[in-house]
Design a protein around this motif. Sequence first.
Motif, PDB file in Angstrom:
ATOM      1  N   ARG A 100     -34.522 -16.324   5.413  1.00 10.41           N
ATOM      2  CA  ARG A 100     -34.353 -17.732   5.051  1.00 10.41           C
ATOM      3  C   ARG A 100     -35.554 -18.302   4.314  1.00 10.41           C
ATOM      4  N   ASP A 101     -36.713 -17.672   4.464  1.00  9.75           N
ATOM      5  CA  ASP A 101     -37.885 -18.135   3.725  1.00  9.75           C
ATOM      6  C   ASP A 101     -37.941 -17.541   2.322  1.00  9.75           C
ATOM      7  N   GLY A 102     -36.874 -16.781   1.944  1.00  9.49           N
ATOM      8  CA  GLY A 102     -36.799 -16.208   0.604  1.00  9.49           C
ATOM      9  C   GLY A 102     -37.354 -14.814   0.478  1.00  9.49           C
ATOM     10  N   GLN A 103     -37.997 -14.320   1.526  1.00  6.99           N
ATOM     11  CA  GLN A 103     -38.585 -12.987   1.480  1.00  6.99           C
ATOM     12  C   GLN A 103     -37.500 -11.914   1.630  1.00  6.99           C
ATOM     13  N   PRO A 104     -37.695 -10.749   1.002  1.00  6.35           N
ATOM     14  CA  PRO A 104     -36.706  -9.674   1.137  1.00  6.35           C
ATOM     15  C   PRO A 104     -36.770  -9.022   2.510  1.00  6.35           C
ATOM     16  N   MET A 105     -35.665  -8.421   2.928  1.00  6.51           N
ATOM     17  CA  MET A 105     -35.671  -7.596   4.125  1.00  6.51           C
ATOM     18  C   MET A 105     -36.492  -6.350   3.825  1.00  6.51           C
ATOM     19  N   SER A 106     -37.124  -5.771   4.839  1.00  5.05           N
ATOM     20  CA  SER A 106     -37.953  -4.599   4.593  1.00  5.05           C
ATOM     21  C   SER A 106     -37.809  -3.597   5.726  1.00  5.05           C
ATOM     22  N   GLY A 107     -38.171  -2.331   5.417  1.00  6.73           N
ATOM     23  CA  GLY A 107     -38.125  -1.267   6.412  1.00  6.73           C
ATOM     24  C   GLY A 107     -36.715  -1.021   6.909  1.00  6.73           C
ATOM     25  N   GLU A 108     -36.587  -0.806   8.208  1.00  6.67           N
ATOM     26  CA  GLU A 108     -35.285  -0.633   8.832  1.00  6.67           C
ATOM     27  C   GLU A 108     -34.835  -2.005   9.320  1.00  6.67           C
ATOM     28  N   ALA A 109     -33.702  -2.483   8.782  1.00 10.70           N
ATOM     29  CA  ALA A 109     -33.271  -3.845   9.080  1.00 10.70           C
ATOM     30  C   ALA A 109     -33.056  -4.061  10.571  1.00 10.70           C
ATOM     31  N   CYS A 110     -32.455  -3.078  11.244  1.00  9.55           N
ATOM     32  CA  CYS A 110     -32.148  -3.211  12.670  1.00  9.55           C
ATOM     33  C   CYS A 110     -32.184  -1.842  13.331  1.00  9.55           C
ATOM     34  N   PRO A 111     -32.458  -1.799  14.632  1.00 12.56           N
ATOM     35  CA  PRO A 111     -32.395  -0.526  15.355  1.00 12.56           C
ATOM     36  C   PRO A 111     -30.984   0.058  15.309  1.00 12.56           C
ATOM     37  N   MET A 112     -30.891   1.369  15.480  1.00 14.39           N
ATOM     38  CA  MET A 112     -29.602   2.048  15.419  1.00 14.39           C
ATOM     39  C   MET A 112     -28.619   1.500  16.448  1.00 14.39           C
ATOM     40  N   GLU A 113     -29.115   1.157  17.641  1.00 14.67           N
ATOM     41  CA  GLU A 113     -28.185   0.685  18.667  1.00 14.67           C
ATOM     42  C   GLU A 113     -27.507  -0.621  18.270  1.00 14.67           C
ATOM     43  N   VAL A 114     -28.182  -1.443  17.484  1.00 16.16           N
ATOM     44  CA  VAL A 114     -27.576  -2.687  17.002  1.00 16.16           C
ATOM     45  C   VAL A 114     -26.478  -2.369  15.986  1.00 16.16           C
ATOM     46  N   ARG A 115     -26.756  -1.454  15.084  1.00 16.73           N
ATOM     47  CA  ARG A 115     -25.745  -1.044  14.100  1.00 16.73           C
ATOM     48  C   ARG A 115     -24.508  -0.476  14.787  1.00 16.73           C
ATOM     49  N   LEU A 116     -24.727   0.367  15.790  1.00 18.33           N
ATOM     50  CA  LEU A 116     -23.605   0.972  16.504  1.00 18.33           C
ATOM     51  C   LEU A 116     -22.806  -0.078  17.276  1.00 18.33           C
ATOM     52  N   ALA A 117     -23.493  -1.103  17.800  1.00 14.66           N
ATOM     53  CA  ALA A 117     -22.802  -2.172  18.520  1.00 14.66           C
ATOM     54  C   ALA A 117     -21.943  -2.997  17.569  1.00 14.66           C
ATOM     55  N   VAL A 118     -22.438  -3.220  16.360  1.00 17.11           N
ATOM     56  CA  VAL A 118     -21.643  -3.935  15.357  1.00 17.11           C
ATOM     57  C   VAL A 118     -20.425  -3.103  14.984  1.00 17.11           C
ATOM     58  N   ASP A 119     -20.633  -1.819  14.785  1.00 14.22           N
ATOM     59  CA  ASP A 119     -19.537  -0.920  14.434  1.00 14.22           C
ATOM     60  C   ASP A 119     -18.483  -0.873  15.538  1.00 14.22           C
ATOM     61  N   ALA A 120     -18.930  -0.883  16.794  1.00 17.58           N
ATOM     62  CA  ALA A 120     -18.004  -0.812  17.928  1.00 17.58           C
ATOM     63  C   ALA A 120     -17.325  -2.144  18.212  1.00 17.58           C
ATOM     64  N   GLY A 121     -17.827  -3.227  17.610  1.00 19.97           N
ATOM     65  CA  GLY A 121     -17.233  -4.534  17.837  1.00 19.97           C
ATOM     66  C   GLY A 121     -17.762  -5.247  19.064  1.00 19.97           C
ATOM     67  N   THR A 122     -18.784  -4.688  19.704  1.00 21.01           N
ATOM     68  CA  THR A 122     -19.346  -5.334  20.887  1.00 21.01           C
ATOM     69  C   THR A 122     -20.410  -6.368  20.533  1.00 21.01           C
ATOM     70  N   THR A 123     -20.908  -6.306  19.316  1.00 17.09           N
ATOM     71  CA  THR A 123     -21.834  -7.320  18.793  1.00 17.09           C
ATOM     72  C   THR A 123     -21.288  -7.806  17.459  1.00 17.09           C
ATOM     73  N   ALA A 124     -21.226  -9.113  17.289  1.00 20.42           N
ATOM     74  CA  ALA A 124     -20.724  -9.677  16.037  1.00 20.42           C
ATOM     75  C   ALA A 124     -21.798  -9.571  14.955  1.00 20.42           C
ATOM     76  N   PHE A 125     -21.385  -9.148  13.769  1.00 18.89           N
ATOM     77  CA  PHE A 125     -22.326  -9.002  12.661  1.00 18.89           C
ATOM     78  C   PHE A 125     -23.005 -10.335  12.350  1.00 18.89           C
ATOM     79  N   ILE A 126     -22.259 -11.420  12.435  1.00 23.56           N
ATOM     80  CA  ILE A 126     -22.831 -12.735  12.131  1.00 23.56           C
ATOM     81  C   ILE A 126     -23.962 -13.075  13.105  1.00 23.56           C
ATOM     82  N   ASP A 127     -23.860 -12.615  14.342  1.00 23.86           N
ATOM     83  CA  ASP A 127     -24.922 -12.862  15.319  1.00 23.86           C
ATOM     84  C   ASP A 127     -26.184 -12.091  14.963  1.00 23.86           C
TER      85      ASP A 127
END
Length: 265
Positions: A100-127
């Motif tokens: 939100r401050d205009g800076q780019p995302m860097s490195g690994e955006a999120c840990p693997m477990e967060v990505r897998l939770a989004v994929d499984a539908g247990t965590t909403a991507f918007i969250d």
Amino acid sequence: MSEAPTSPKTPAEIKPAATILLLRDDPVFEVLMVKRHHQIDFASGALVFPGGKSHQGDHDPAWADHVLGWEAYDAEQRGLRIAAVREVFEEAGILLARRRDGQPMSGEACPMEVRLAVDAGTTAFIDVVRDLEAQLDLSALTVFARWITPPLTPKRFDTWFYAVSAPAEQLAACDGRETVDAEWIAPAEALRLAAAGERKVIFPTRMNLQLLAEASGAQDAVARAAARTLVTVLPQIQERPAGRVLVLPPDAGYGVVEESIENVM
């Protein structure tokens, strides 16, 4: 839950989907491709662009506060672009967003477990995006192509392909579930490997690799896509003396294409 089998005489429901052609020029012109897990029921083991079906959450009106370019697109395109960004996040760990401050995302955006939770539908991507204090950049995506699966298989998709220059600050890593490998590869090299039988590349992917290979680099590929008149590709089945072939619209940008059904099934 597995989907009910579809009668060969009843065309399958066409589901909306979105795919990302993530491009870079360092060290040479390359596109990010992932190898699908051999146990996945669609295009198992194939080298593909990150992508998948649109989900209900991709069309949540609350995304208005978490994206850049909201007003530039209608509801359908907003949802498809969010789906494309979500898919490349799940499958390769790349988040096409800015803080939100205009800076780019860097490195690994999120840990693997967060990505897998989004994929499984247990965590909403918007969250996830909200917690990162980020905004998806919908305007970074340029429509590259649109393909509708012909009524040959039990699964059909209306797939929008989007081209985008990859963020230099982020690293790609496969999710290990749907995809087992992620690699940057020159379009011409991917085509060579497919022709040599060293990689499995399905027909739509191969056609779009050929179109991509005509560009001199990432920016040129995006510019060519922006300049093209979009022609929806719904391959037609036609009879030839040697058997049935799939025929593409001649004005879709792929030239004259007649592909044997045996090569695409």
